[in-house]
Design an enzyme around this catalytic site. Structure first.
Site, PDB file in Angstrom:
ATOM      1  N   ASP A 124      -0.143   2.422   6.050  1.00  0.00           N
ATOM      2  CA  ASP A 124       0.490   3.729   6.175  1.00  0.00           C
ATOM      3  C   ASP A 124       1.144   3.581   7.695  1.00  0.00           C
ATOM      4  O   ASP A 124       2.117   4.583   8.016  1.00  0.00           O
ATOM      5  CB  ASP A 124      -0.449   4.816   6.180  1.00  0.00           C
ATOM      6  N   LYS A 134       0.372   6.552  -7.004  1.00  0.00           N
ATOM      7  CA  LYS A 134       0.159   5.314  -6.061  1.00  0.00           C
ATOM      8  C   LYS A 134      -0.582   4.378  -6.804  1.00  0.00           C
ATOM      9  O   LYS A 134      -0.104   3.101  -7.028  1.00  0.00           O
ATOM     10  CB  LYS A 134      -0.622   5.492  -4.722  1.00  0.00           C
ATOM     11  N   GLN A 161      -5.780   9.167   2.084  1.00  0.00           N
ATOM     12  CA  GLN A 161      -4.674  10.335   1.848  1.00  0.00           C
ATOM     13  C   GLN A 161      -5.100  11.457   2.807  1.00  0.00           C
ATOM     14  O   GLN A 161      -6.192  12.241   2.968  1.00  0.00           O
ATOM     15  CB  GLN A 161      -4.933  10.673   0.367  1.00  0.00           C
TER      16      GLN A 161
END
Ligand code: NAD
Length: 296
Positions: free
Chosen positions: A120, A53, A97
């Protein structure tokens, strides 16, 4: 002829578009988008994802702020960091994450994110907006990437039967909510099947478009699909390579060879959905940046 859907190529095209737009915005506003990625613990797969990322951001001109915290980080410490990032002007998107270590309450952390920085798309406000069809939200990256691939391969989705295998909050459920909406990118008749189905082939055989996100290697085989189906294989399974002893290989949730014989189009694993998931995060971060800075 089966069309192999090249997710890598599509992702590269989108990435180039994002890089061009970021460059223009930088020149015009003297600012660049920023994405904070928070990793807690030493899970090797998560470490790889976070590194990728960071690299993706660098390639398109998004500033990446990486926070790698030790496994024993407390919930309070993580909450403090998330709140600090919520308040930072140079951070447009925040990604925590998952999975988090067991001693940390995942939903508490996700609920603490500023929904306007939740690139997200897992904050309940954004999940709710996805369900109601409010576009002022961030779509979860994997289903968003799958939708993009479907849109590039099926011209008229109206009334098409889209069947999803798997009901996770990350893939199956948001995929269904995206594709049922009444707009040109969706408008499908949607079925979700999952482990409670006595026989998933009853559903998969009816699919015009089949999205498989079961997390089980090759659960869908050729006899379980109809001729001409478009198949999106989300699964990533690491198995022992039967050809190279001692090595691992990646396979999907679909038995590629025999499903490809019947499908009109199919995503490979790797090189299908994976690269799309990564690029949609960049797209969401750019959207967050523009909203944050009131850029139309
Ligand atoms: P998950 O384990 O959270 O959910 C899997 C779902 O599939 C569950 O709802 C379960 O009920 C259902 N399921 C499992 N076995 C089944 C079976 N035999 N028949 C019917 N339903 C079954 O997994 P997830 O997070 O949704 O991920 C699914 C897969 O996609 C995994 O392989 C994961 O690694 C992969 N994935 C890939 C990407 C990507 O970017 N390519 C992103 C996210 C997840």
């Amino acid at each position: 002829m089966t069309d192999v859907i090249d997710g890598k190529k599509v992702a590269e095209e989108i990435k180039n578009e994002i890089a061009r737009e970021v460059d223009l915005l930088k020149k015009k506003h003297d600012k660049q988008p920023g994405l904070a990625v928070v990793l807690v613990g030493e899970d090797p797969a998560s470490q790889v994802y976070v590194r990728m990322k960071g690299r993706d951001c660098e390639q398109v001109g998004i500033e990446s702020f990486q926070y790698t915290l030790p496994e024993e980080t407390t919930q309070e410490e993580l909450l403090k960091l998330v709140k600090e990032l919520n308040g930072r002007d140079d951070v447009d998107g925040i990604l925590v994450q998952l999975p988090l270590p067991a001693h940390i309450n995942e939903s508490l952390i996700l609920n603490t994110l500023d929904p306007k920085k939740d690139v997200d798309g897992f904050h309940p406000v954004n999940v709710g907006k996805l369900v109601t069809g409010d576009e002022d939200t961030f779509y979860p990256c994997t289903p968003y990437g799958c939708q993009e691939l479907i849109n590039r391969h099926v011209s008229d989705l109206k009334g098409k039967h889209l069947v999803i295998v798997g009901r996770s909050n990350i893939v199956g459920k948001p995929m269904a909510n995206l594709m049922v909406q009444k707009n040109q990118r969706a408008n499908c008749i949607v079925t979700i099947c999952h482990t409670a189905a006595p026989d998933i082939s009853y559903y998969t055989r009816q699919a015009d478009i089949l999205v498989v996100a079961a997390g089980r290697p090759e659960v869908v085989s050729g006899e379980m699909v109809k001729e001409g189906v478009v198949v999106i294989d989300v699964g990533i399974n690491r198995i022992d390579d039967p050809v190279n002893e001692g090595k691992k290989k990646l396979i999907g949730d679909v038995r590629y060879e025999d499903v490809a014989e019947k499908a009109s189009a199919i995503t490979p694993v790797p090189g299908g959905v994976g690269p799309m998931t990564r690029v949609m995060l960049l797209k969401n971060t750019l959207k967050a940046f523009k909203q944050h800075n009131n850029i139309a």
